[in-house]
Design an enzyme around this catalytic site. Structure first.
Site, PDB file in Angstrom:
ATOM      1  N   CYS A  44     -93.941  48.320 -68.954  1.00 27.55           N
ATOM      2  CA  CYS A  44     -93.491  49.448 -68.131  1.00 27.55           C
ATOM      3  C   CYS A  44     -94.533  49.808 -67.081  1.00 27.55           C
ATOM      4  O   CYS A  44     -94.178  50.177 -65.951  1.00 27.55           O
ATOM      5  CB  CYS A  44     -93.157  50.647 -69.015  1.00 27.55           C
ATOM      6  SG  CYS A  44     -91.796  50.301 -70.149  1.00 27.55           S
ATOM      7  N   THR A  45     -95.793  49.682 -67.427  1.00 26.67           N
ATOM      8  CA  THR A  45     -96.857  49.939 -66.455  1.00 26.67           C
ATOM      9  C   THR A  45     -96.835  48.876 -65.364  1.00 26.67           C
ATOM     10  O   THR A  45     -96.943  49.189 -64.173  1.00 26.67           O
ATOM     11  CB  THR A  45     -98.229  49.988 -67.150  1.00 26.67           C
ATOM     12  OG1 THR A  45     -98.214  51.058 -68.100  1.00 26.67           O
ATOM     13  CG2 THR A  45     -99.351  50.205 -66.149  1.00 26.67           C
TER      14      THR A  45
END
Length: 151
Positions: A44-45
């Protein structure tokens, strides 16, 4: 799941600042609406930072980028500040918008799915990409689709 060519369902969620974000208020510009599992996880980062790094390209294509997860506004604030994200993250804490968009769960139902929708200026879904593992592919695919739409 929703289909290309269908109107994108309208919704209202709170942004990182607590202000309401309503999809229908975005008419007149394209929207890249991406659902992701959780703030500050590796995939997600990578996805959020890829959208960040190419954000000006999205703006040049006439699009706004908006991320959605079930994390709280406070979690989104930390994530946004830590990674200097220039776009809004929306807190879908009860999962209602995820359900509205029929975003499937991944990994045997253990994780919220990662799905990106490209919505045109009229609010019609032009593209759907569902891949938990191809986090940064969501960014490149959305740009490719947008480049084929009138800015």
């Amino acid at each position: 799941m929703l289909q290309v060519g269908q109107p994108a369902p309208d919704f209202t969620l709170k942004t990182t600042s607590g202000a309401p974000f309503r999809l229908s208020d975005q008419r007149g510009r394209h929207v890249v609406l991406y659902f992701y599992p959780k703030d500050d996880t590796p995939g997600c980062t990578a996805e959020a930072c890829s959208f960040r790094d190419q954000y000006e390209d999205f703006k040049d294509l006439g699009a706004e980028v908006v991320g959605v997860s079930s994390d709280s506004e406070a979690s989104h604030q930390k994530f946004t500040q830590k990674h200097r994200l220039p776009f809004e993250l929306l807190a879908d804490t009860d999962g209602q918008v995820r359900k509205l968009y029929e975003v499937p769960r991944a990994l045997l139902g253990l994780l919220p799915g990662r799905v990106t929708f490209v919505i045109d200026k009229e609010g019609v879904i032009q593209y759907i990409f569902n891949s938990l593992s191809g986090a940064t592919d969501h960014v490149s695919n959305a740009k490719k689709v947008l480049s084929g739409l009138p800015a």
